[in-house]
Scaffold this motif. Structure first.
Motif, PDB file in Angstrom:
ATOM      1  N   ASP A 122     -12.319   5.708  -3.189  1.00  0.00           N
ATOM      2  CA  ASP A 122     -12.439   5.104  -4.491  1.00  0.00           C
ATOM      3  C   ASP A 122     -13.589   4.970  -5.288  1.00  0.00           C
ATOM      4  OD1 ASP A 122      -9.805   3.739  -3.746  1.00  0.00           O
ATOM      5  OD2 ASP A 122     -10.818   2.795  -2.169  1.00  0.00           O
ATOM      6  N   GLU A 134      -8.162  10.441   1.223  1.00  0.00           N
ATOM      7  CA  GLU A 134      -7.531   9.362   1.487  1.00  0.00           C
ATOM      8  C   GLU A 134      -6.147   9.678   2.241  1.00  0.00           C
ATOM      9  OE1 GLU A 134      -5.959   6.881  -1.604  1.00  0.00           O
ATOM     10  OE2 GLU A 134      -5.467   5.337  -0.184  1.00  0.00           O
ATOM     11  N   THR A 157      -1.928   4.068  -7.380  1.00  0.00           N
ATOM     12  CA  THR A 157      -0.544   4.554  -6.631  1.00  0.00           C
ATOM     13  C   THR A 157       0.522   3.620  -7.401  1.00  0.00           C
ATOM     14  OG1 THR A 157      -1.609   5.910  -4.965  1.00  0.00           O
ATOM     15  CG2 THR A 157       0.838   5.186  -4.882  1.00  0.00           C
ATOM     16  N   ASP A 211      -9.875  10.854  -3.661  1.00  0.00           N
ATOM     17  CA  ASP A 211      -8.707   9.899  -3.865  1.00  0.00           C
ATOM     18  C   ASP A 211      -7.820  10.827  -4.758  1.00  0.00           C
ATOM     19  OD1 ASP A 211      -6.899   8.254  -4.344  1.00  0.00           O
ATOM     20  OD2 ASP A 211      -8.009   6.468  -4.446  1.00  0.00           O
ATOM     21  N   LEU A 222      -4.869  10.290  -6.001  1.00  0.00           N
ATOM     22  CA  LEU A 222      -4.200   9.515  -7.043  1.00  0.00           C
ATOM     23  C   LEU A 222      -4.441   7.813  -6.662  1.00  0.00           C
ATOM     24  CD1 LEU A 222      -2.160   8.264  -9.091  1.00  0.00           C
ATOM     25  CD2 LEU A 222      -0.400   9.088  -7.250  1.00  0.00           C
ATOM     26  N   ASP A 223      -5.673   7.624  -7.446  1.00  0.00           N
ATOM     27  CA  ASP A 223      -6.160   6.505  -7.740  1.00  0.00           C
ATOM     28  C   ASP A 223      -5.622   5.573  -8.668  1.00  0.00           C
ATOM     29  OD1 ASP A 223      -7.801   4.239  -6.819  1.00  0.00           O
ATOM     30  OD2 ASP A 223      -9.069   4.668  -8.655  1.00  0.00           O
ATOM     31  N   LEU A 235     -13.041  -1.763  -0.913  1.00  0.00           N
ATOM     32  CA  LEU A 235     -12.862  -0.520  -1.219  1.00  0.00           C
ATOM     33  C   LEU A 235     -13.344   0.773  -0.443  1.00  0.00           C
ATOM     34  CD1 LEU A 235     -13.840  -0.930  -4.967  1.00  0.00           C
ATOM     35  CD2 LEU A 235     -11.663  -0.452  -4.207  1.00  0.00           C
ATOM     36  N   ASP A 262       0.899  -1.074   0.044  1.00  0.00           N
ATOM     37  CA  ASP A 262       0.041  -0.111   0.044  1.00  0.00           C
ATOM     38  C   ASP A 262       0.872   1.181  -0.102  1.00  0.00           C
ATOM     39  OD1 ASP A 262      -2.022   1.867   0.185  1.00  0.00           O
ATOM     40  OD2 ASP A 262      -2.975   0.861   2.177  1.00  0.00           O
ATOM     41  N   GLY A 285     -10.425  -5.733  -8.895  1.00  0.00           N
ATOM     42  CA  GLY A 285      -9.180  -5.131  -8.380  1.00  0.00           C
ATOM     43  C   GLY A 285      -8.907  -6.227  -7.198  1.00  0.00           C
ATOM     44  N   PHE A 286      -8.013  -6.097  -6.703  1.00  0.00           N
ATOM     45  CA  PHE A 286      -7.522  -6.650  -5.480  1.00  0.00           C
ATOM     46  C   PHE A 286      -7.256  -5.907  -4.247  1.00  0.00           C
ATOM     47  CE2 PHE A 286      -6.673  -9.286  -9.140  1.00  0.00           C
ATOM     48  CZ  PHE A 286      -7.419 -10.589  -8.834  1.00  0.00           C
ATOM     49  N   ALA A 287      -7.640  -6.052  -3.073  1.00  0.00           N
ATOM     50  CA  ALA A 287      -7.563  -5.429  -1.981  1.00  0.00           C
ATOM     51  C   ALA A 287      -6.113  -5.420  -1.426  1.00  0.00           C
ATOM     52  CB  ALA A 287      -8.355  -5.271  -0.899  1.00  0.00           C
ATOM     53  N   TYR A 288      -5.407  -4.397  -0.730  1.00  0.00           N
ATOM     54  CA  TYR A 288      -4.021  -4.691  -0.290  1.00  0.00           C
ATOM     55  C   TYR A 288      -4.191  -5.725   1.037  1.00  0.00           C
ATOM     56  CZ  TYR A 288      -3.122  -0.328  -2.596  1.00  0.00           C
ATOM     57  OH  TYR A 288      -2.745   0.605  -3.713  1.00  0.00           O
ATOM     58  N   ALA A 315      -9.635   1.622  -9.116  1.00  0.00           N
ATOM     59  CA  ALA A 315     -11.078   1.345  -9.277  1.00  0.00           C
ATOM     60  C   ALA A 315     -11.811   2.325  -9.820  1.00  0.00           C
ATOM     61  CB  ALA A 315     -11.476   1.178  -7.688  1.00  0.00           C
TER      62      ALA A 315
HETATM   63  C1  IPD Z   1      -6.480   1.151  -5.187  1.00  0.00           C
HETATM   64  C2  IPD Z   1      -6.762   0.967  -6.533  1.00  0.00           C
HETATM   65  C3  IPD Z   1      -6.766  -0.586  -6.953  1.00  0.00           C
HETATM   66  C4  IPD Z   1      -7.620  -1.365  -6.148  1.00  0.00           C
HETATM   67  C5  IPD Z   1      -7.476  -1.043  -4.485  1.00  0.00           C
HETATM   68  C6  IPD Z   1      -7.383   0.334  -4.447  1.00  0.00           C
HETATM   69  P1  IPD Z   1      -4.785   3.255  -4.664  1.00  0.00           P
HETATM   70  O1  IPD Z   1      -6.284   2.417  -4.771  1.00  0.00           O
HETATM   71  O2  IPD Z   1      -8.099   1.702  -6.812  1.00  0.00           O
HETATM   72  O3  IPD Z   1      -7.513  -0.557  -8.370  1.00  0.00           O
HETATM   73  O4  IPD Z   1      -7.732  -2.412  -6.398  1.00  0.00           O
HETATM   74  O5  IPD Z   1      -8.268  -1.771  -3.952  1.00  0.00           O
HETATM   75  O6  IPD Z   1      -6.947   0.606  -2.873  1.00  0.00           O
HETATM   76  O7  IPD Z   1      -4.285   2.756  -3.363  1.00  0.00           O
HETATM   77  O8  IPD Z   1      -4.159   3.314  -5.639  1.00  0.00           O
HETATM   78  O9  IPD Z   1      -5.530   4.616  -4.187  1.00  0.00           O
END
Ligand code: IPD
Ligand code: CA
Ligand code: CA
Length: 282
Positions: free
Chosen positions: A218, A73, A95, A90, A92-93, A214, A44, A162-165, A194
């Motif tokens: 997001d 954020e 990152t 957000d 920068l979505d 999310l 993250d 997408g996949f969460a951190y 996202a």
């Molecule tokens: C992330 C992006 C990503 C999603 C993650 C988000 P970030 O946001 O939107 O596509 O899969 O769950 O946390 O950290 O780049 O602002």
């Protein structure tokens, strides 16, 4: 609360000004980052671009709507917590993409009024795409109206997710869903942003999006843009979307019920539960 469309248009213009200002910061730092930090969870990331873009956005909002509340954020909550107006930001979505100089990131700025998304702007400064919407005013891409796709069959659809951190810490990590839906459709993309995923469904490039984990920043802008483009947003099971749940199902409307049905009967893929052990053996 009843909204005057002229008022929503003003908020939309404020959000646009803020998103464009943040976009300049993202372009300036792209490829020029001196350091990239981790915020806590592995992977993250946060950079100077995230922080400075957020400062630009907050400066514009404070100038135009100083009495509104903010949820951003990087800096968290600010302003009057009792206000019905809450900006979810957000800066920068995407990152991770950005840190690797993979140009798929966006600024996402949404306005919730009494908890409901009403105004949204998503700006991709790399492809120069500006997605905007306000309730009752329609959705646009670079000021031209957009609409969701007409795809009606899941087997003919292109999805994005997408996949969460926290994916390494939980078995509820979307891996099984990703495999199963890749099997059932023409494909599943993972863009890493996202907000751009929601914009892709809104303008018909993809037919559906789902993700868990999310945050309001997001999805707020993307929800109103997608709804104004004719799309549908719910929880995975088709019940009303709950902002706090972090789980979203967003489609062109036509594949909504079939995607919801399949999301609820994803077969378990047991190997993923043991993936760390497996990879160490390999
Ligand atoms: C992330 C992006 C990503 C999603 C993650 C988000 P970030 O946001 O939107 O596509 O899969 O769950 O946390 O950290 O780049 O602002
Ligand atoms: Ca994000
Ligand atoms: Ca971010």
């Amino acid at each position: 609360m009843n909204f005057n469309l002229d008022q929503l248009q003003i908020f939309l213009d404020v959000a646009t000004e803020a998103a464009l200002a943040a976009g300049v910061v993202l372009q300036d730092y792209f490829g020029n980052l001196e350091s990239i930090e981790e915020k806590g969870r592995p992977g993250d990331l946060v950079t100077a671009a995230d922080k400075e873009a957020e400062v630009e956005i907050l400066t514009v909002l404070r100038r135009h709507v100083p009495d509104h509340a903010i949820l951003a954020e990087e800096s968290g909550k600010a302003g009057d917590g009792g206000s019905p107006y809450l900006w979810a930001i957000d800066p920068l979505d995407g990152t991770t993409n950005y840190a690797h100089q993979y140009p798929a990131s966006a600024v996402s700025i949404g306005l919730l009024i009494d908890g409901v998304p009403q105004v949204g702007v998503i700006y991709d400064p790399f492809r120069q795409e500006l997605f905007r919407a306000a309730r009752g005013l329609g959705a646009t891409r670079n000021r031209r109206p957009i609409q969701v796709s007409r795809t009606t069959e899941l087997s003919k659809s292109l999805l994005v997710t997408g996949f969460a951190y926290d994916r390494r810490q939980t078995s509820d990590n979307n891996y099984a869903e990703f495999c199963y839906l890749t099997h059932l459709t023409q494909g599943v993309r993972r863009s890493g942003s996202a907000s751009l995923d929601l914009a892709a469904v809104a303008c018909g490039r993809c037919d559906g999006f789902w993700e868990r984990g999310l945050s309001p920043w997001d999805v707020t802008a993307g929800i109103i843009i997608l709804e104004e483009a004719g799309g549908m947003v719910t929880a995975y099971d088709g019940s009303p979307f709950q902002m706090g749940s972090g789980r979203i199902l967003a489609t062109n409307g036509h594949i909504h019920s079939s995607l919801s049905t399949e999301l609820q009967r994803v077969p378990p893929i047991s190997i993923w539960a043991d993936f760390d052990k497996f990879s160490r053996l390999g």
